[in-house]
Design an enzyme around this catalytic site. Structure first.
Site, PDB file in Angstrom:
ATOM      1  CB  THR A  81      -0.662  -0.065   1.395  1.00 14.74           C
ATOM      2  OG1 THR A  81      -1.655  -1.199   1.045  1.00 14.74           O
ATOM      3  CG2 THR A  81      -1.905   1.367   1.367  1.00 14.74           C
TER       4      THR A  81
ATOM      5  CG  ASP B  45      -1.128  -6.874  -2.785  1.00 15.79           C
ATOM      6  OD1 ASP B  45      -2.485  -6.173  -2.655  1.00 15.79           O
ATOM      7  OD2 ASP B  45      -1.289  -7.713  -1.401  1.00 15.79           O
ATOM      8  CB  SER B  46       2.871  -8.036   1.305  1.00 15.32           C
ATOM      9  OG  SER B  46       1.516  -7.930   1.811  1.00 15.32           O
TER      10      SER B  46
ATOM     11  CB  THR C 290      -1.854 -21.848  21.804  1.00 20.01           C
ATOM     12  OG1 THR C 290      -3.600 -20.668  22.104  1.00 20.01           O
ATOM     13  CG2 THR C 290      -0.928 -20.176  21.639  1.00 20.01           C
ATOM     14  CD  GLN C 291      -7.985 -22.245  17.224  1.00 22.11           C
ATOM     15  OE1 GLN C 291      -9.250 -21.845  17.439  1.00 22.11           O
ATOM     16  NE2 GLN C 291      -7.997 -23.416  16.666  1.00 22.11           N
ATOM     17  CB  CYS C 292      -4.144 -17.605  22.992  1.00 21.83           C
ATOM     18  SG  CYS C 292      -5.626 -18.685  23.223  1.00 21.83           S
TER      19      CYS C 292
HETATM   20  N1  ASP Z   1      -2.754  -5.391   0.059  1.00 23.68           N
HETATM   21  C1  ASP Z   1      -1.954  -4.776   0.935  1.00 23.68           C
HETATM   22  C2  ASP Z   1      -0.253  -5.519   0.857  1.00 23.68           C
HETATM   23  O1  ASP Z   1      -0.023  -6.712   2.319  1.00 23.68           O
HETATM   24  C3  ASP Z   1      -1.580  -4.376   1.688  1.00 23.68           C
HETATM   25  C4  ASP Z   1      -0.625  -3.054   2.720  1.00 23.68           C
HETATM   26  O2  ASP Z   1       0.105  -3.059   2.012  1.00 23.68           O
HETATM   27  O3  ASP Z   1      -0.976  -3.142   3.729  1.00 23.68           O
HETATM   28  O4  ASP Z   1       0.932  -5.567   0.197  1.00 23.68           O
END
Ligand code: ASP
Length: 344
Positions: A13, A57-58, A278-280
């Protein structure tokens, strides 16, 4: 001597703008990011840049990408004092965890950062994240050693150990959490380093070791009330599977249904490693706390202690990528390799 920082742009982003046709955010190029932050010129450091093409985009990150970053850092390691990686927030915790295992004997900062709002927007959180990350990457103690020789995430005035983080908020500027480990530094009027929580090398001057061999034959199975036999056996019978991260309740508990116990036992007998996470959000697996956990321990499920799922994935990819036998992998899973679990 001027500190030298390598700023690596991968996407996310921080470097996106709106597509006029559909309004979705799409990556733009690195030169445009630099134009948005003229403040960088005020630093007394030499800041060089490297951009991945195309920026992504990651959500698109694959292990090959981690290998490229690790090799890049390895090839530039002697020429720079620190590295800042601009990366999307969605998978940043996975990437930071992976790099923490891939870069062994790290003595320089590798700081991941990004933003929730694109850098070109007036209220962006990207500028502060980027500027403070660079300052942290360049910070040295009075002996000229890195203040934070670790793979970290810097976000919204907090510096975290990367392999302790989880993205927990899709909207708030404080997008990350490190529930089981204190932050390594906090940026206010001054940047305050919590040196007692930072991992420093026992002796300085070691060569960086880059491990790029990763094995991705890992699955994650989250236990939930009503989970079916077909689903569990489907996952455990996946072709080539070598390890399963079992996301359990609370301190490492799962239902004791005979069919579940049988499937897990068979999988372990067939050489599949089962790691209990753990899911916690906070706290640790303790398979001695309840009879439901004791059953898992008895059959050979390995405790993940207070490891995050992201770090567990990265650690398994890394360990399975070596020529270790299963017993060695299980022993190493129980060890604290890069500060990822609270065990000595
Ligand atoms: N979808 C974006 C990404 O991970 C979200 C971000 O960068 O905050 O590339």
């Amino acid at each position: 001597m001027k500190s030298k920082i390598l700023l690596i742009y991968t996407g996310g982003t921080i470097g996106m703008k709106q597509d006029p046709e559909n309004g979705a955010l799409v990556p733009f190029n690195f030169d445009q990011i630099l134009e948005e932050v003229p403040e960088l010129k005020k630093f007394a450091y030499q800041i060089d840049t490297f951009s991945f093409h195309p920026p992504i985009d990651s959500s698109e990150i694959e292990t090959g990408f981690w290998q490229e970053i690790a090799i890049l850092i390895g090839s530039k390691y002697d020429s720079y004092d620190g590295f800042v990686i601009l990366h999307g927030t969605d998978t940043m915790s996975f990437s930071a965890s992976a790099l923490s295992f891939m870069l062994e004997n790290l003595e320089k900062p590798v700081i991941f950062t990004g933003s929730q709002l694109p850098i070109g927007m007036l209220r962006t959180d990207g500028k502060e994240n980027l500027i403070s990350s660079i300052e942290i990457a360049a910070a040295k103690d009075d002996q000229g050693r890195a203040m934070v020789p670790e793979v970290c995430i810097y976000f919204e005035s907090q510096l975290y150990r990367g392999n302790r983080t989880t993205k927990h908020n899709a909207e708030n500027f404080r997008a990350f959490r490190s529930s089981n480990y204190p932050c390594l530094a906090e940026a206010g009027v001054h940047i305050k380093y919590n040196t007692s929580f930072i991992n420093y090398p026992k002796t300085w001057g070691n060569n960086l070791n880059i491990n790029t061999s990763l094995d991705t034959n890992v699955a994650i199975l989250k236990i939930f009330p009503g989970v079916s036999q077909q689903v569990v056996s489907g996952v455990l019978n996946s072709k080539g599977l070598r390890a399963l991260i079992l996301e359990t309740y609370g301190s490492g508990n799962a239902p004791t249904k005979p069919w579940l116990m049988d499937i897990l036992k068979d999988a372990i007998a067939n050489g599949i490693i089962i790691l209990n996470i753990t899911q916690c959000q906070a706290g640790s697996v303790d398979m001695d706390a309840y009879s439901t956990g004791i059953l898992l321990k008895k059959m050979g499920v390995v405790s993940g202690f207070d490891c995050t799922t992201e770090a567990a994935v990265a650690k398994l990819f890394f360990l399975l990528g070596h020529n270790y036998d299963n017993q060695q992998i299980k022993d190493l899973l129980r060890k604290n390799l890069r500060g990822e679990i609270s065990i000595n």
